[in-house]
Design a protein around this motif. Structure first.
Motif, short mmCIF file in Angstrom:
data_model
loop_
_atom_site.label_atom_id
_atom_site.label_comp_id
_atom_site.label_asym_id
_atom_site.label_seq_id
_atom_site.Cartn_x
_atom_site.Cartn_y
_atom_site.Cartn_z
N LEU A 1 0.81 -1.21 0.00
CA LEU A 1 0.00 0.00 0.00
C LEU A 1 0.85 1.26 0.00
N LEU B 1 0.41 1.70 -6.80
CA LEU B 1 -0.96 2.11 -6.50
C LEU B 1 -1.46 3.12 -7.54
N LEU C 1 -3.59 -4.82 -5.89
CA LEU C 1 -4.73 -3.92 -5.67
C LEU C 1 -5.85 -4.20 -6.67
#
Length: 306
Positions: free
Chosen positions: A164, A170, A287
């Motif tokens: 993350l 991301l 993700l």
């Protein structure tokens, strides 16, 4: 139709919540996941093969799939190019150890899902009578698959905190999501479906075993076939373009692979972009692997309100 599309999310998060340390059990889970994927795809093919007037619908399905593939490709590549301009990334020099044989083997492996669906479709069309429980069996198989994939993601030795915090990965994943949804909005008048169903179609991100069954359950086998082909072709196109663009625009190469960037296309990303691309690809693919079932479940649930 799925009884509450959001129900498909529960097994994924339940699996991710459990921690396993038994390597032998994880090996069993790995092979079980592989077998379940092909079983689910064969059931998808079975449903396709038993569509009334299948031969008359193939042309329409091909045009719908082509529109989806082209719109997503253009929107994704444009969005990822903009992200590259904003957050440029310099990969390492290409390794010379990949070899053409391994690359051809990856292409052949990408064709296996197509073979599973084709065999199921031929069996449904020529051999098997209608099976009323096939849809329910596919749904429960998918839920088991998501539970096992959740276990794999949790126990893959990946630090969720580090994933993350990988802002490059991301950012790539979020740009792929946004550009895919934009393509979906533009396709609403083309595909002739409600907005939420088109956005669900655009949210597969390369996870063909998930999108084919989920969309097929909600919208029928024909649309399930369209979703499946769209996501399989994403994987195949990604294999073709990664070596061409990763040297100059790694975000485009990593991002277009979608959810496959953390597993199937990862060896090609590593061999052509170097080790520096690996954590970015894993973060992006991880993700997207979570967002795909979430978004599909949310969008399809709009069609079940009331």
């Amino acid at each position: 139709m799925l009884t509450g599309a959001l129900l498909i999310l529960a097994p994924l998060f339940l699996g991710f919540a459990l921690s396993l340390e038994n390597r032998r059990l994880m090996t069993v889970i790995h092979y079980t996941v592989e077998a379940l994927v092909y079983f689910i795809l064969a059931l998808l093919g079975l449903g396709l093969g038993q569509i009334e007037g299948l031969t008359d619908q193939l042309g329409t399905m091909a045009s719908q799939m082509s529109a989806l593939v082209v719109a997503l490709f253009v929107a994704n590549m444009a969005g990822l190019w903009l992200f590259h301009r904003w957050r440029p990334m310099t990969p390492e020099h290409r390794e010379e150890t990949a070899g053409s044989t391994g690359y051809v083997r990856l292409f052949m492996a990408a064709l296996k899902p197509l073979l599973a669906v084709l065999l199921g479709m031929l069996a449904g069309y020529f051999l098997l009578p209608p099976l009323p429980q096939a849809e329910q069996l596919a749904t429960w198989s998918l839920m088991l698959l998501l539970f096992l994939i959740g276990l794999q993601l949790r126990n893959a030795g990946l630090s969720l905190r580090k994933l993350l915090m990988n802002t490059q990965g991301l950012g790539i994943a979020l740009m792929l999501v946004l550009s895919s949804l934009l393509a979906g909005v533009l396709l609403i008048p083309v595909l002739g479906l409600p907005w939420h169903d088109v956005l669900a179609l655009a949210s597969g991100f390369g996870w063909y075993s998930l999108s084919g069954i989920v969309i097929g359950d909600a919208l029928g086998p024909a649309w399930g076939g369209v979703a499946f082909m769209n996501d399989v072709l994403r994987e195949i196109i990604a294999l073709a373009i990664i070596p061409l663009v990763i040297g100059s625009r790694p975000a485009m190469a990593i991002g277009y692979g979608g959810a496959t960037s953390m597993d199937f296309t990862l060896p090609v990303i590593r061999s052509n972009g170097g080790l520096s691309c690996v954590p970015v690809a894993i973060a992006s693919g991880f993700l997207l692997s979570f967002l795909s079932p979430v978004l599909m479940g949310v969008f399809l649930s709009f069609g079940q309100v009331g």
